[in-house]
Design an enzyme around this catalytic site. Structure first.
Site, PDB file in Angstrom:
ATOM      1  CG  HIS A  29      37.221  79.230  34.878  1.00 40.11           C
ATOM      2  ND1 HIS A  29      36.725  78.495  36.154  1.00 40.11           N
ATOM      3  CD2 HIS A  29      37.409  78.424  34.279  1.00 40.11           C
ATOM      4  CE1 HIS A  29      37.064  77.327  35.909  1.00 40.11           C
ATOM      5  NE2 HIS A  29      37.547  77.191  34.743  1.00 40.11           N
ATOM      6  CD  GLU A  62      33.577  82.621  37.886  1.00 40.37           C
ATOM      7  OE1 GLU A  62      33.101  81.759  38.716  1.00 40.37           O
ATOM      8  OE2 GLU A  62      34.048  82.165  36.854  1.00 40.37           O
ATOM      9  CB  CYS A  76      35.774  76.625  40.241  1.00 42.55           C
ATOM     10  SG  CYS A  76      37.219  77.755  39.521  1.00 42.55           S
ATOM     11  CB  CYS A  90      36.925  81.621  40.109  1.00 42.53           C
ATOM     12  SG  CYS A  90      37.005  81.346  38.473  1.00 42.53           S
TER      13      CYS A  90
END
Length: 147
Positions: free
Chosen positions: A56, A58, A86, A89
């Site tokens: 992701h 992040e 999410c 993260c």
């Protein structure tokens, strides 16, 4: 003197990263990490390219920022991300002890707030910065994928 380095300024940079993800066929999420008004990390989703569910935006930004700083803690840093993180993260952000998270659009289904994931007690959160632009990019992506 007016400081040009506002949350909107940096969110525009995160949106540029999200556009790069869009162009690569990745879910269009972009992130940057800033310390003292300086961008130290830029990233976007790479889950498809890397065939890695943890890639992701992040997570990529956390790793890049930690490498830049030479340590695992992101104190005095701000994450700008186009979509609410999410729970995976958010967990990584908890452990990084990041000082501030600024996100654009809410993720009503998978976001850390919906999931009840806790952040570090010293982390502040600002939401809704350029939320419409971030949400519109996400909607455009999924409309095009369904064609």
């Amino acid at each position: 003197m007016i400081n040009p380095f506002t949350d909107e300024y940096f969110m525009k940079k995160a949106l540029q990263e999200a556009e790069m993800a869009f162009d690569k066929g990745e879910i269009p999420v972009g992130a940057i990490i800033v310390v003292a008004d300086k961008i130290i990390a830029r990233s976007h989703n790479l889950t498809e390219l890397l065939n890695d569910v943890t890639a992701h935006a992040e997570m990529q930004a956390i790793t890049a920022a930690a490498n830049f700083l030479g340590g695992k803690y992101l104190k005095d840093c701000t994450l700008y991300v186009t979509l609410e993180p999410c729970q995976m993260c958010a967990g990584a952000l908890y452990w990084s002890q990041i000082s501030k998270i600024v996100f654009g659009a809410r993720d009503e289904q998978r976001g850390f707030m919906t999931m009840g994931t806790k952040l570090h007690p010293k982390t502040t959160v600002v939401s809704g910065i350029m939320a419409n632009e971030a949400a519109d990019l996400m909607k455009r992506f999924f409309v095009e994928r369904r064609k």
